[in-house]
Design an enzyme around this catalytic site. Sequence first.
Site, mmCIF file in Angstrom:
data_model
loop_
_atom_site.group_PDB
_atom_site.id
_atom_site.type_symbol
_atom_site.label_atom_id
_atom_site.label_comp_id
_atom_site.label_asym_id
_atom_site.label_seq_id
_atom_site.Cartn_x
_atom_site.Cartn_y
_atom_site.Cartn_z
ATOM 1 N N HIS A 1 -0.528 -15.212 1.793
ATOM 2 C CA HIS A 1 -1.098 -13.885 2.054
ATOM 3 C C HIS A 1 -2.506 -13.776 1.458
ATOM 4 O O HIS A 1 -3.421 -13.230 2.074
ATOM 5 C CB HIS A 1 -0.216 -12.793 1.450
ATOM 6 C CG HIS A 1 1.114 -12.637 2.103
ATOM 7 N ND1 HIS A 1 1.277 -12.213 3.399
ATOM 8 C CD2 HIS A 1 2.359 -12.861 1.630
ATOM 9 C CE1 HIS A 1 2.560 -12.172 3.694
ATOM 10 N NE2 HIS A 1 3.245 -12.567 2.637
ATOM 11 N N ASP B 1 -7.195 -13.091 -10.164
ATOM 12 C CA ASP B 1 -6.062 -12.617 -10.942
ATOM 13 C C ASP B 1 -6.095 -11.111 -10.828
ATOM 14 O O ASP B 1 -7.140 -10.481 -11.056
ATOM 15 C CB ASP B 1 -6.125 -13.064 -12.408
ATOM 16 C CG ASP B 1 -4.744 -12.988 -13.044
ATOM 17 O OD1 ASP B 1 -3.812 -13.633 -12.522
ATOM 18 O OD2 ASP B 1 -4.595 -12.278 -14.055
ATOM 19 N N TYR C 1 2.765 -4.592 -4.860
ATOM 20 C CA TYR C 1 2.892 -3.160 -5.131
ATOM 21 C C TYR C 1 2.253 -2.290 -4.044
ATOM 22 O O TYR C 1 2.228 -1.064 -4.175
ATOM 23 C CB TYR C 1 2.264 -2.835 -6.495
ATOM 24 C CG TYR C 1 2.953 -3.515 -7.659
ATOM 25 C CD1 TYR C 1 4.068 -2.948 -8.272
ATOM 26 C CD2 TYR C 1 2.495 -4.740 -8.147
ATOM 27 C CE1 TYR C 1 4.700 -3.579 -9.338
ATOM 28 C CE2 TYR C 1 3.112 -5.375 -9.211
ATOM 29 C CZ TYR C 1 4.225 -4.792 -9.796
ATOM 30 O OH TYR C 1 4.854 -5.411 -10.852
ATOM 31 N N LYS D 1 -7.339 -2.387 4.551
ATOM 32 C CA LYS D 1 -7.174 -2.868 3.175
ATOM 33 C C LYS D 1 -8.301 -3.818 2.793
ATOM 34 O O LYS D 1 -8.867 -3.711 1.691
ATOM 35 C CB LYS D 1 -5.820 -3.568 3.023
ATOM 36 C CG LYS D 1 -5.589 -4.111 1.621
ATOM 37 C CD LYS D 1 -4.272 -4.855 1.515
ATOM 38 C CE LYS D 1 -4.132 -5.495 0.142
ATOM 39 N NZ LYS D 1 -2.897 -6.298 0.007
#
Length: 198
Positions: free
Chosen positions: A12, A68, A153, A178
Amino acid sequence: MARIVLATHNAHKVEEFQAIVAAVRPDLEVVAYDGPEPVEDGVTFAANALIKARAAAAHTGLPALADDSGVAVDVLGGSPGVFSAYWAGHKKDATANLELLLDQLSDVADPHRTAQFVSVIALVRPDGAEDTVEGRWPGRLATRPAGPGGFGYDPIFIPDGQPADAERTVGQWTAAEKNAESHRARAFGHLAPLLATL
């Protein structure tokens, strides 16, 4: 075509980064990292991103990117933060992570459910030069998941700036929406000038 390795085994993320990179450097192909996973023992997003990017650059000989990222919940003092992927344990179970966080916030009223997605992207070149950039995406957490899109999330994160009568979780956004607004896109906005020099 020039190549840059993304230090992740998450398909992804590779797709997401390719879409973001292509908007700035269409001649730059993002390739997946196929080497061993380094131990992410940093206590900040930047430290962990650098650990991953250094390992990928050393393994492939290519410039390497590593992200990260995680969700930082204000009422939890910024947690899960760097532990977002392991919030429910070392299995990296995204569903369990999400369910645990919702359970922990079950008695927290909406005005106090503020949070932000944070992304730090590290760029490590084969010559050893290193840079990190950060992006933050403020919002709040829904009381239950909504939408089939995204991962992690995303189904409980409601970004700020939406019309009150049409608020959606990121799980209800399209990939294009997004990619234009996310914490990674914001971090990448700072990274684009550095990629131009590769």
